[in-house]
Design a protein around this motif. Sequence first.
Motif, short mmCIF file in Angstrom:
data_model
loop_
_atom_site.label_atom_id
_atom_site.label_comp_id
_atom_site.label_asym_id
_atom_site.label_seq_id
_atom_site.Cartn_x
_atom_site.Cartn_y
_atom_site.Cartn_z
N ALA A 30 0.85 -1.18 0.00
CA ALA A 30 0.00 0.00 0.00
C ALA A 30 0.88 1.23 0.00
CB ALA A 30 -0.92 -0.01 1.21
N ALA A 31 0.70 2.08 -0.99
CA ALA A 31 1.54 3.26 -1.16
C ALA A 31 0.74 4.54 -0.95
CB ALA A 31 2.15 3.27 -2.56
N SER A 32 1.42 5.53 -0.39
CA SER A 32 0.79 6.83 -0.20
C SER A 32 1.84 7.92 -0.17
CB SER A 32 -0.03 6.87 1.09
OG SER A 32 0.80 6.68 2.23
N GLY A 33 1.46 9.11 -0.59
CA GLY A 33 2.30 10.28 -0.42
C GLY A 33 3.28 10.60 -1.52
N PHE A 34 3.37 9.78 -2.57
CA PHE A 34 4.38 10.03 -3.60
C PHE A 34 3.93 9.66 -5.01
CE2 PHE A 34 5.88 5.79 -4.74
CZ PHE A 34 5.28 5.04 -3.75
N THR A 35 2.70 9.33 -5.19
CA THR A 35 2.24 8.78 -6.46
C THR A 35 2.36 9.75 -7.64
OG1 THR A 35 -0.05 9.36 -5.93
CG2 THR A 35 0.69 7.14 -5.38
N ASP A 40 15.52 -12.99 -13.74
CA ASP A 40 15.48 -14.28 -14.41
C ASP A 40 15.01 -15.40 -13.49
OD1 ASP A 40 18.44 -13.72 -16.49
OD2 ASP A 40 16.34 -13.18 -16.79
N SER A 41 15.35 -15.30 -12.23
CA SER A 41 15.03 -16.34 -11.28
C SER A 41 13.54 -16.49 -11.00
CB SER A 41 15.77 -16.10 -9.96
OG SER A 41 15.42 -14.85 -9.40
N VAL A 42 12.75 -15.48 -11.35
CA VAL A 42 11.32 -15.52 -11.06
C VAL A 42 10.44 -15.45 -12.29
CG1 VAL A 42 11.77 -14.45 -8.82
CG2 VAL A 42 10.98 -13.04 -10.74
N LYS A 43 11.02 -15.29 -13.46
CA LYS A 43 10.24 -15.21 -14.69
C LYS A 43 9.39 -16.45 -14.88
CE LYS A 43 13.22 -12.11 -17.35
NZ LYS A 43 14.15 -11.99 -18.51
N GLY A 44 8.15 -16.24 -15.22
CA GLY A 44 7.23 -17.35 -15.41
C GLY A 44 6.54 -17.81 -14.15
N ARG A 45 7.02 -17.34 -13.00
CA ARG A 45 6.43 -17.75 -11.72
C ARG A 45 5.79 -16.59 -10.97
NH1 ARG A 45 9.50 -19.55 -7.75
NH2 ARG A 45 11.38 -18.41 -8.41
N PHE A 46 6.39 -15.42 -11.07
CA PHE A 46 5.90 -14.24 -10.36
C PHE A 46 5.25 -13.27 -11.34
CE2 PHE A 46 9.08 -14.22 -6.57
CZ PHE A 46 8.78 -15.54 -6.31
N THR A 47 4.25 -12.56 -10.87
CA THR A 47 3.60 -11.54 -11.67
C THR A 47 3.41 -10.28 -10.84
OG1 THR A 47 2.37 -13.22 -12.93
CG2 THR A 47 1.59 -10.95 -13.07
N ILE A 48 3.89 -9.17 -11.37
CA ILE A 48 3.72 -7.90 -10.69
C ILE A 48 2.54 -7.15 -11.31
CG2 ILE A 48 5.30 -6.61 -12.20
CD1 ILE A 48 6.27 -5.11 -9.68
N SER A 49 1.81 -6.45 -10.49
CA SER A 49 0.68 -5.67 -10.98
C SER A 49 0.43 -4.50 -10.05
CB SER A 49 -0.58 -6.53 -11.12
OG SER A 49 -0.97 -7.05 -9.87
N ARG A 50 -0.37 -3.57 -10.52
CA ARG A 50 -0.66 -2.38 -9.74
C ARG A 50 -2.11 -2.00 -9.90
NH1 ARG A 50 2.89 2.50 -11.57
NH2 ARG A 50 1.49 2.31 -13.37
N ASP A 51 -2.73 -1.66 -8.81
CA ASP A 51 -4.09 -1.16 -8.81
C ASP A 51 -4.02 0.32 -8.46
OD1 ASP A 51 -6.73 -0.40 -8.33
OD2 ASP A 51 -7.26 -2.35 -7.50
N ASN A 52 -4.07 1.16 -9.47
CA ASN A 52 -3.92 2.59 -9.26
C ASN A 52 -5.04 3.17 -8.40
OD1 ASN A 52 -1.54 2.79 -10.75
ND2 ASN A 52 -2.64 3.12 -12.66
N ALA A 53 -6.24 2.64 -8.56
CA ALA A 53 -7.37 3.14 -7.79
C ALA A 53 -7.18 2.92 -6.30
CB ALA A 53 -8.66 2.47 -8.26
N LYS A 54 -6.47 1.86 -5.95
CA LYS A 54 -6.22 1.55 -4.54
C LYS A 54 -4.82 1.94 -4.08
CE LYS A 54 -9.37 -2.42 -4.50
NZ LYS A 54 -9.50 -3.88 -4.23
N ASP A 55 -4.02 2.48 -4.99
CA ASP A 55 -2.63 2.81 -4.69
C ASP A 55 -1.90 1.62 -4.09
OD1 ASP A 55 -2.65 5.45 -5.63
OD2 ASP A 55 -3.41 6.22 -3.74
N THR A 56 -2.10 0.47 -4.71
CA THR A 56 -1.54 -0.76 -4.19
C THR A 56 -0.77 -1.52 -5.27
OG1 THR A 56 -3.35 -0.96 -2.60
CG2 THR A 56 -2.06 -2.93 -3.03
N LEU A 57 0.39 -1.99 -4.90
CA LEU A 57 1.22 -2.83 -5.75
C LEU A 57 1.12 -4.26 -5.27
CD1 LEU A 57 3.54 -2.70 -7.99
CD2 LEU A 57 5.10 -2.79 -6.03
N TYR A 58 1.13 -5.20 -6.21
CA TYR A 58 1.01 -6.61 -5.86
C TYR A 58 2.15 -7.41 -6.47
CZ TYR A 58 -3.82 -5.27 -4.87
OH TYR A 58 -4.95 -4.65 -4.39
#
Length: 126
Positions: free
Chosen positions: A23-28, A62-80
């Motif tokens: 959860a991010a705040s103050g710098f978006t 390289d160690s996480v490609k295909g296994r991890f997925t990064i995403s962002r919900d701008n409406a919630k100011d949240t990174l996953y």
Amino acid sequence: QVQLVESGGGLVQPGGSLRLSCAASGFTLDYAGIGWFRQAPGKEREGVSCISRIYGSTYYADSVKGRFTISRDNAKDTLYLQMNSLKPEDTAVYYCAAHRHYSRCDLLSAAEYDYWGQGTQVTVSS
């Protein structure tokens, strides 16, 4: 005022999944990139994945490609970070971090990131 707060870590068996949240705040309005680092005991802090806001791209170690997925919900100011097929070597403290440098996020070292969360522990063990 800038604040990053991670959550979602825990203990999981090899092959399992976890989803981390930041959860991010103050710098978006002025950050250029945001992502995840991890640090295992006795090891250096390692970039895992990041999103470049200015270039609109995502990047993975390289160690996480295909296994991890990064995403962002701008409406919630949240990174996953969705972590699947977890391995014991994924065990680490995971940190959310953001930077202001005008650069692709994957080209910057941990020392060049400006804002950090407190970290959340991920342990992969049977």
